[in-house]
Every structure is written in C-alpha cells, then in structure tokens.
Design a protein around this motif. Structure first.
Motif, PDB file in Angstrom:
ATOM      1  N   ASN A 193       0.522   9.924  -7.524  1.00  0.00           N
ATOM      2  CA  ASN A 193      -0.028   8.680  -7.384  1.00  0.00           C
ATOM      3  C   ASN A 193       0.950   7.616  -7.164  1.00  0.00           C
ATOM      4  O   ASN A 193       0.687   6.563  -6.476  1.00  0.00           O
ATOM      5  CB  ASN A 193      -0.943   8.459  -8.553  1.00  0.00           C
ATOM      6  CG  ASN A 193      -1.692   7.167  -8.308  1.00  0.00           C
ATOM      7  OD1 ASN A 193      -2.256   6.922  -7.038  1.00  0.00           O
ATOM      8  ND2 ASN A 193      -1.973   6.265  -9.182  1.00  0.00           N
ATOM      9  N   ARG A 222      -1.867   8.847   3.039  1.00  0.00           N
ATOM     10  CA  ARG A 222      -1.768   9.841   2.020  1.00  0.00           C
ATOM     11  C   ARG A 222      -2.929  10.523   1.605  1.00  0.00           C
ATOM     12  O   ARG A 222      -2.821  11.505   1.101  1.00  0.00           O
ATOM     13  CB  ARG A 222      -0.715   9.284   0.831  1.00  0.00           C
ATOM     14  CG  ARG A 222      -1.425   8.363  -0.037  1.00  0.00           C
ATOM     15  CD  ARG A 222      -0.780   7.447  -0.655  1.00  0.00           C
ATOM     16  NE  ARG A 222      -0.068   8.225  -1.864  1.00  0.00           N
ATOM     17  CZ  ARG A 222       1.160   7.627  -2.428  1.00  0.00           C
ATOM     18  NH1 ARG A 222       1.597   6.302  -2.124  1.00  0.00           N
ATOM     19  NH2 ARG A 222       1.405   8.204  -3.545  1.00  0.00           N
ATOM     20  N   TYR A 247       0.830  -0.998  -0.130  1.00  0.00           N
ATOM     21  CA  TYR A 247       0.039  -0.063   0.014  1.00  0.00           C
ATOM     22  C   TYR A 247       0.940   1.359   0.012  1.00  0.00           C
ATOM     23  O   TYR A 247       0.530   2.468   0.363  1.00  0.00           O
ATOM     24  CB  TYR A 247      -1.011  -0.097   1.125  1.00  0.00           C
ATOM     25  CG  TYR A 247      -0.477  -0.513   2.406  1.00  0.00           C
ATOM     26  CD1 TYR A 247       0.388   0.333   3.301  1.00  0.00           C
ATOM     27  CD2 TYR A 247      -0.465  -1.920   3.061  1.00  0.00           C
ATOM     28  CE1 TYR A 247       0.741  -0.064   4.592  1.00  0.00           C
ATOM     29  CE2 TYR A 247      -0.071  -2.282   4.099  1.00  0.00           C
ATOM     30  CZ  TYR A 247       0.810  -1.425   4.886  1.00  0.00           C
ATOM     31  OH  TYR A 247       1.163  -1.831   6.070  1.00  0.00           O
ATOM     32  N   SER A 248       1.867   0.894  -0.647  1.00  0.00           N
ATOM     33  CA  SER A 248       3.134   2.126  -0.794  1.00  0.00           C
ATOM     34  C   SER A 248       2.703   3.244  -1.586  1.00  0.00           C
ATOM     35  O   SER A 248       3.047   4.424  -1.631  1.00  0.00           O
ATOM     36  CB  SER A 248       4.415   1.804  -0.733  1.00  0.00           C
ATOM     37  OG  SER A 248       4.973   1.223   0.264  1.00  0.00           O
ATOM     38  N   GLU A 249       2.010   2.970  -2.800  1.00  0.00           N
ATOM     39  CA  GLU A 249       1.531   3.784  -4.046  1.00  0.00           C
ATOM     40  C   GLU A 249       0.034   4.088  -3.678  1.00  0.00           C
ATOM     41  O   GLU A 249      -0.834   3.597  -2.721  1.00  0.00           O
ATOM     42  CB  GLU A 249       1.808   3.112  -5.230  1.00  0.00           C
ATOM     43  CG  GLU A 249       3.009   2.779  -5.513  1.00  0.00           C
ATOM     44  CD  GLU A 249       3.669   1.664  -4.893  1.00  0.00           C
ATOM     45  OE1 GLU A 249       2.797   0.848  -4.398  1.00  0.00           O
ATOM     46  OE2 GLU A 249       4.980   1.315  -5.323  1.00  0.00           O
ATOM     47  N   GLY A 250      -0.456   4.999  -4.483  1.00  0.00           N
ATOM     48  CA  GLY A 250      -1.836   5.288  -4.552  1.00  0.00           C
ATOM     49  C   GLY A 250      -2.745   4.434  -4.977  1.00  0.00           C
ATOM     50  O   GLY A 250      -2.856   3.093  -4.618  1.00  0.00           O
TER      51      GLY A 250
END
Lengths: 343, 343, 343, 343
Positions: free
Chosen positions: B24, B237, A8-11
């Motif tokens: 993103n 985020r 879940y590190s990216e969007g």
C-alpha cells in the motif's frame, strides 16, 4: 528516490483498506445499489446540508467529466474551459469523442471569470458556430490556484443569468477546501454550481469520485449515462465503502489538510531561501522557480516534473504533496533546500 | 437470505486484499506504468505461451467492450453478436454510443457459428448498409454454454478467410476454461482470436479485466483509446496487483474450478430430483426449470433471477455460483431441493 | 442594393441549368452511379493528369469536410487547422460531432507552415493527449491568401515525413488557381496533398463539391462514409451534370478568372484612392480598410460584411466577387470609391 | 430498357427547372434565409392549417433522418422501427453513427402498432438497457402499405401517453396521401405526429425534403443541428424554389396521384392475369408475385428489382412508378403482361 510527482503514487489510506477487509464477504447488490453506497451517498448529502441533490459514485476523473458533459449537453452545445483546463488538453479528446467541442479561454491563473466567458459568448452568435452551454472549472485549478467564495458566487450568478451550466471538477477538491486561503464550504457548492465532483482518487482512495448533481433538470436518467460510458462498476461497494470511510468522520478533510500542510512547509522553506513561485497556489501543488543547478541537485534524490523554462538559468518545477507525504520526507527536502540556498 | 443472483456479490479473494495491504505505501507510477502491472502483464503473456500479444488492464467489462470495438472499427463498420449478446442488450447502447451498429443473429444456445455470420454477410452487400467487420462472442455465453476448441477453430478460420475480426468477451472466461466439458486452453485463445479479455471482476477481483490483443494491426496506440474512454485508472496498481495475485500461481483457475464445482453439485441434485434445464450450461451459471411452487419455496431463503416462463406451472430460474460460494450453502440448498422433490 | 457578401448569392451558371434541362427526362441510375457522374469523374481525373485517384461528388463543404475527416481518422486522432480555419469555427462543431478534436494554430495570414505544425506535435507527446494526424488547410484561405507551389511542397514534404495526412479544402479552389500570383496547377494537387476538394457551390454550381482522394490507403469504402453521413444524393446526376459542364471545357477556370478580375478591379481602385488592405488576398475576396464614413456611404447601395474594427475611425470590410458579378456593377462601385476619395 | 426500379430515375418536374431558370440571377441570402425558402415554408404551414410548426428544408432523406433523430434524443435514448424500417437497414448505420441504437420490431406489413412498441418497452426496464424514446414510422412504408387515419391516431395516442416521440418519414408521403385507400390529410399530420418530412426527391424535385416539427420542445436550435450535420446548403434557394413550385398550387399531389394511377393500372392488369401480390400496397410501389419465366421475359425490356424468392418457380418483384412514368410505357408493360398471361 522519493516522488513528489503526484498525489496518487501510493495506495489508499489504511482505514479504507481496513473497511474493505471488514466487509469483504458480505453479500451486496451490484452496480452501486448496495447499502454502503447508499450510506455514503446519504452522508455526502448531509455534509452538503442540502438534501435535494443526486450523488453518484464513479471510478475516475476523465470518466466523470465525459459522462457528465455528454449527458448534460445537446449535440450542438459546447463546453468552455480555461486554456489550462484538464478536459481541454489532458483527456485525449474524451469530450470531443462524445461529440462536443471544448472552447478555450486564455487565462493567467487557471481561473475563469465572467469576462472570459462573455468574450466566448460574444464570438458565438449564430447557428454556424457551436452554442456555448457549459462552463467547466476546476477547484483547485490545474496550476494550484483556488476560487474564493466571492469569485464563485460571481461566476454562478453570471452563468445562471446567461443560461449556462456551471460544472466544477473537484479532482483535488479537498485541497481547495482545506486551503488556508479558502473561504468556501463544501455545502456552498450545492447552491453555487450545477454539478461538481468530490475527488477521491487524489485524496486517499484507491479510486473513485463522488459526483453531485444539484440542478434538477440535469438529474434524470443519469445512471443510464454512467452505464453507457462504462463507468458503472459491478462491485459498486468498492466505491461506496471508500467514500463512507472518507466521510464517516472528517477523514477526507484531515487528509487534505495534511497534504496542504506539507506543501506549505516546503513552500515556506523555498520562500525563505529567496526563491519565487510560478503561480500563487495555496493548495497541495506548488510551482517554485529554481536555478537549474538546484533542480539538478534535487533530482538526485527526488522525482518531480519540470513544469516550464523561465530563462536560461531557471525553471519552474511542480511539487505535489498528498495524504501520504510524511513529515520526515518533507524535513529532509527542506534541509536540502536550506543547505543549497546557503551556497 | 443467500443470493445466487450473480458472481459479484462479495468483495475480493482475501489474497488480493492482502496484496493491496502489503504494497500500500510503496510509491508507484500512475496509469498502469507501475511495476506490478508490468509484472502482471508478463505473467499473463507467459500463461499465453505467446509473447507477441499486448495486454492492457481495464476496470470493467462494458468499458473494455466499448473501448475495444470503437478502437478496432472504422465508422461504417459494425459488430455481429448473438441475439443474447451482452453488448446487444445489456450495455445501454454503449457500442452504438461510439458510433457502431451491432447486428443481431438469432441463435439457440448463445453460440455463433459461421453459418450465422454468413447470413449477415449475405444480407450486407453494398454501401447503403453497414459493413460487418467484427464478430463478438462470449465464452461462456450469456446463457452458460461454452465453445469447444473445434467450434472456436472453425469460427477463427471463417473469420480470417472473410476479413473479420474475432473478439471474445471473457467476463467469465475462468469458468469456461475450467468447465469439465472444456477442451480449450488459455494459450489457444492467443492464436484463435484477434482479441479477448480475461475477466477478473466475476472471478475474485474487486474490479478489473485483462484485455489481450493478439492481432498486430489492432495494437497501435491502444492506450490512447483507454484514456479517451475514461478507463485509464490513475492508480493502475490496483488492477496490476490483482491480476498478479490471480496469476502468480493458479489462483484464477482454482477460483473458477470452485465456482463450477458448486454449480455442478446443485445441478446434479436438481437433475436427480427429476427436473430439466433450460440450456446446457457446463459453467457457473445453471438454468433449471422448476415448478412454480418450488420456486416460491426456494425464494423464501434464496435470492435468484426467474429467467423465463416455461408454461403455466413452470419457470426457468438462473443460479450463479462463484469463488465465494461455500459448500455449506450449497449443501443446504441441495437438501432443500431433495426434500421438495420427495413431496 | 447589390450584395458583395458572398459568392453564392446567385443560382448557377446558365450552361449548368441548360444541361439539367437537356437531360432531364433521361432515366439514370441513382446515388452517383449514373453516366454523367462517371463522365464528370473521368474528366476531373484527366485534368489531374493522374488517374490513380478516387473522385466523389458531394453536396456541400461542411458535408465534405466532416465525411472526409471522420473517414480518415481513428477515434484518438485529431485535425490541425489555422486559427481562422473553417472547420474550427464556422461548421458548428461538425468535426467534433464525429468525435475528433480540432487543434488550433495561431497564424497571421491564414496559412499553415511546418513550424506551426511542429509546435503542435511537440506539445502532444503521449496517450493523455490526442494524436495530431490530419493537417487541414484551405486554398485560398478564409482570408483570401493563397499557397504558393513552394509553400505547398514544403508542407507536403513535412506531412509525409511526419506521418500526417494533408487535406486541402478547396471551397474556392478555382479562385486560388486562377489568381495572378498563383504558380500551382490543379494537377499538382494530385501529387502534393492526400485529399482535396474542388468547390463547385462557390464557383457557379447550384451545389456540389468534387472530392479527390489521392492517397491509396484513404480510398477504401469511401462511399459507405458518404452514405452514412447523409451526403449520397438519390439524384446524383444533379452533381454529375454540373461538374461535367464545369470541366467539359474550361468553364470552371473561366468563371474563377472572372471573379478574380472583378476583385482586382475593385482592389486597384481602392488602392489608387490611397487605402490599404487588411490582408494580402490575390483571390476573389478582398479586405480593404476604409474610413467609417465611407463604409456608411457604401452601405447605402451595397451589402457586405464589416470584418474587423481597425481603430476609432477605420474598419476592414470584406468584398466578395463571383462568376456572376458584372462589370457594370463593378464600374459603379469603382466610380463611387473614386468620388468618395476625392472628397 | 425502361426502368421501374425507383422514383428518382429522372430529373425534376419541368416547372421546377423553369422556376430555377426564372430566378437564377436574382441575388438571395444564403443558407435558407432567402425569400423563396420563406415563402415555401409559409405555404407548407398554410397547407398544414396549423401555423405553429417549424419547417426546415433539407437535402435528402438520410440527412433528414439522422439530423432529426440525433437532435431529438439524449445519448441513452433509442429509436424504435419496424424490421423493414429504412433507418434500420438502408442508411449505413447513420443513426448509430450519431450514437443511438435502433430497436427493431418484427412486423408483417411494414406498419408499427402500439402492441409492437409495448413489447419493446416491456423489454427495456432499467439503466442497463437503452431507453426507447422515439418511434420511427414511414408512410407509405418501405413495402408500400399505408397507415389509415385510425391507425395513426391510435399510434399517436399511445406515444403521447408513453412519453414517446412519434416521427414519420415521408420520403413518399405524396403517394400515401393520394392513395385511393387513404383517409389522412396532410394537415392531420401536424396534430398526430411530433415531426415528419414531406419528401421532395421521390416526387418530382431534384433534391429536397421539407421537415415539419410540430412539438414545441423539439424546435429549439434546430438550424444548429442541420448545419452541424452538413445539411445546410449555401444556396438554400434551390430547395426553397422547388417546394414553392410543388406547393404553389397542388403540383405535389398531382404528381403523386399520377404515380399512383400508373401503379394501379399495372396492378390491375397483373391481378386480371391471375397473379397475386407480396404485400398490399395501395401506393406507387407494387410487389407482384410472378413466375420466373415471366420475370425473365420482362427483364428483356424493363429494369426492376427482384424482391424475394417465393418458391422454386416464383418470385416477388418490385415495380415503382413516378410522376415521370408515362401512360405509353405503362400500356406497353400491360400489353406484355396480358400477352404473357395468355400463354
């Protein structure tokens, strides 16, 4: 520094953002009563080939687990989980905060089997102890292993014959179902478990989990519970649109297959280099046992968790791949391992 | 059919979606430990001119209220709210589900004053009753009224001298602070209340509320509470980026000013047509009292809630405007009212 | 059939019933505000040589444990207990029902030591897990062992230096303090632990436990918690009179000494007959390991629990003595054992 | 100074103490599994002419109310009570501490009727609000009024047709059933309400309430709830013996009749002296409205609560009689009133 710490590190997958933009100024009803949410729910039911289920979209995994378990249990009833279970350790006592004990079973590979549960039942015999009532499993488990169809069938039969609710946490369900060792279909879950959730957050969504309630007696008034626990988003469309996009075609499975494939590539390379693994994990999390010097070297360019100390010179690490992990990054990591192994 | 039912019928302000897209694929830490969240928090602290506060981003209003109140109170302590308070009626017993009673005060205009609270304290005198400990207010209130600086100062002094925690629900805080009758600044809140939240969901965000804890003794371990109640998003985020965008320049206030301006235009027209209002609401919710024939007529083209029956021939309705309400729509509605009034 | 199953098979010590009768028609204030309760509390404080404690009388052990733990902890905080701890297993999830997890430590002899607790602290490092905050011990433990003064001092120092609350369940405290191996005094508890209770139910009272809160910050508003959890008896005099009688002279200790002496007599006989014991328990519970044939024989005349299977031919049993166990009964049992051993 | 403050100022009826003494050294099973408790339960069932109920003995009223309500309700469900209801005000939020809201109905005479409940149902229409599910009534009410058979039948029909659980708090049930205005029989309750308790504490017992669960679906696992909430006394015999004594012959009713008769004598005298009453209360609590000078005079010799200020010169007081109130004391009080009235 590239991170293999989690999925879940990216969007979100770009198609999801695109869907949000395309529909942004349309007026929609709030609290999940919008058309996109309805459509997403219909789509999920269709994939389940089993229309007699209720589907609800919630914002996250802990939120889903605590809402489900507190809704399903009476005050004196308890959940059973593997000793590695997420609800047992990593949710800050969220289940206990709703009033319920979580009973722990020592297991080796993260998976519960009837004999583990039977031992708990045998130890809880009267009203001086909690009444075990719900069996919590994850697929894949917290250590990457997956349930075979046979194992889940056996568990399902056992739970039904013992009056136990079987609930499956599918935070990474895509990865389990797309594992090359998997023989379960999404639609099997509708008949084998009493409730489960299809994880979006760890498979390409910004946030969101799709809870499926299969057992009739557990369905009543569920939206009250979601609202009471703070999980009913005013702009429910945000969840609806994402699941619509993930299930409109097979994007959900495509993303999971990609994550698995990336994990497999790394795994194969590590195996070829002569290293072993801490657990058998045919999903998007792998746990290689590496010499500490190699771990230190890899840490110069990659972020990941050191999972367990094995001996003075070796540790197990955890590498997690995702829908966003690129083949380039994986190639570079493989090259690194290959070089290291030659030394 | 255009809806004036609420201020969360559309998605997010386009700049917010743009920010999500631009960032993103950057890898970020999870659970609100990413750089965007940190930046957003710093920005909010700066706007508060009062750096000694803690800021946390949560996913929704009920989630925030229940997490705050259960974290701040001991088991025997209770909250006090106006009889129209959101936590009292519209959150499915979320506060009680964490173990705490909410004591109700009958008020006319949605606002609590020291005399209301004093009456509650006078009635709760010993250990056979709960101990009132936290005062819950909303600004604007659930019926659109706002607190003046003087009123809030008085309430603040009263609460401090009586050992009460003062907590402000700011689901629509932007609208209150941008009301033409308002004399409070955002930075005043940091000194006048013990905790409050700046609502994002109802002012242009997809989801998200920024909780500000001002009182030192309430700050400890707050992230444990967010996690335990299911409010810690893995992709924090998503919240960070939105508040960053809302507070980078004054977008947050610009959006609220627009919503208020649209409400004002409608209000003026209705007033000019000779109709009265159910409450004095200088914010983005207005409650005109209209003849039932006019309500029926408006319902042909607009969606809104009928709020209260006034007499056989009249009812109060609620019209809510938002950052997304266009001047065209408002002009059309005004024209409709003007025409109707002429008949 | 004589029962050695527990120490609450009979009513109360006759002096207690006599006291109830003598005072029966005097009018007294309710809810523990009567003179007898005040007097009993003063007496207990005096025995504690440490007047700066608060004493409350409650109706039972589970009631006391759940009231104490829920009053002392914030929602995200957890208790730590030995794997044999009463709150962990035998209170139907009473602690979890108030919202708190109980963390288990594997121990051999029922006793917690700093190293067990340190391991729990080491494993709970961030807000994704509960925060360990209260250490629950029993003296004697559930398997009859007792803490030495040195052990308790060490635990006390450790807890204080780590910000942990140390709470001692004294359901059978009399038996521990009157054990011939004991070197603790009642008054030591007032300085070594943060709270503890002096068990009445299992040492001659009809019902009742005297809770002592030593740490100042834990004292506030405690009567609210007792009332909220249902533990504030309208006729509080019933508890006051009993503790007054138990502590007016040293009846409490006399009764415990008698129970211990009876256990010792049985223990000595069993040891002389060549049998071993499951645990080292110098209190009023003993756990001899006997051949199954002997167990069967004893069961013809005595009731007791079979505690654990040792091997195919042997099991451990639990024998509990009390203030009401007569020397005649013990002599008969000893004779039975002696005869059996000769065969 | 004689107290008319409450009906729990004395100990127990002498026959109860006698029964405790007579059986004191008999060994009995713990936790309410003793023979006396069984016998008492059988006796109560017999009096109910309705053997298909479950009976449990608990230690006090708040304990019973919180155990019952938390056992019967799911998390999102709420109780409804009259604004004077004991659970609403005088139990320190005990019900909310188990997670449930208590909804208040404004009533004049302490009694709930279908129209009050209907108004609550009308106001709770969707999942944003709690779901009203249990109707809590007391007989007599907190202000001494009693339900007629017709009223209770109407309430019962209403609750059944609306899926509501009807629960009756009988802390002073004896007084209601022995009121000269009463036309209900104990056995009627078994068919008209879903659960109720027969109060012992306020009618001659040291402590103890007998809970009767009539509705089948509410019976399961109830002992788990009693244990979890801390209400399962180790020496359950103490409760069993008392109810056995109270119901062996008609002692329970005899005591209540006496209390009522004493109240009636006082009431008649006060009426004859020309004073009015705050409520119509044909039970053992009366609420005369007296001139303040007379109240001051009575306070020289009697203790009682001043209930409400009526005007500058008058207040309502509460006088409570009990099984232990002697005719001598009542005569003296009557004489005092008579004399005063002459002045």
């Amino acid at each position: 520094m590239y991170s293999f710490k989690d999925d879940y590190s990216e969007g979100a997958h770009p198609r999801i953002l695109e869907a949000l933009i395309q529909t942004n100024l349309q007026q929609m009803k709030g609290y999940g009563e919008d058309e996109y949410t309805r459509e997403a729910i219909e789509l999920i039911k269709k994939k389940l080939k089993h229309r007699d289920v209720d589907v609800h979209l919630l914002s996250g995994g802990t939120q889903t687990n605590l809402t489900v378990i507190s809704a399903f249990l009476r005050p004196h009833e308890a959940a059973i989980a593997a000793s590695t279970g997420h609800i047992l350790i990593h949710e800050t006592g969220a289940i206990e905060a709703t009033g319920h004990k979580v009973l722990s079973c020592e297991v080796r590979d993260g998976k519960l089997a009837p004999n583990h549960i039977q031992a708990v039942l045998d130890a809880h015999t009267d009203e001086h102890m909690v009444k075990p009532r719900l069996v919590y499993i994850s697929n894949p488990t917290e250590i990457g292993s997956i349930y075979s169809k046979g194992e889940l069938e056996e568990l399902s039969r056992y739970c039904r014959s013992h009056g136990l609710i079987l609930y499956l946490d599918g935070a990474r369900l895509g990865s389990a179902l797309c594992s090359e060792e998997n023989d379960l279909e999404l639609s099997d879950l509708g008949t084998l478990v009493d409730a489960f959730y299809i994880g979006g957050t760890k498979n390409g969504a910004l946030l969101g989990e799709a809870l499926v309630i299969c057992k009739d007696s557990l369905k009543d008034d569920f939206r009250f519970h979601i609202k009471q626990k703070g999980g009913l988003l005013a702009k429910g469309r945000v969840l609806g649109l994402q699941f619509l996009e993930l299930f409109r075609d097979d994007l959900y499975f495509e993303l999971a297959r990609h994550a698995n494939a990336m994990a497999k590539l790394i795994k194969t390379e590590i195996g070829a280099a002569g290293y072993r693994f801490f657990t058998h994990s045919p999903s998007n999390q792998i746990f290689p046992i590496l010499p500490n010097w190699l771990i230190a070297k890899l840490q110069e360019e990659y972020a990941f968790y050191v999972w367990a100390k094995i001996d003075e010179d070796h540790s197990a690490i955890r590498l997690v791949t995702s829908w966003a992990t690129s083949e380039e990054v994986v190639s570079a990591l493989r090259e690194e391992i290959r070089k290291a192994a030659r030394n």
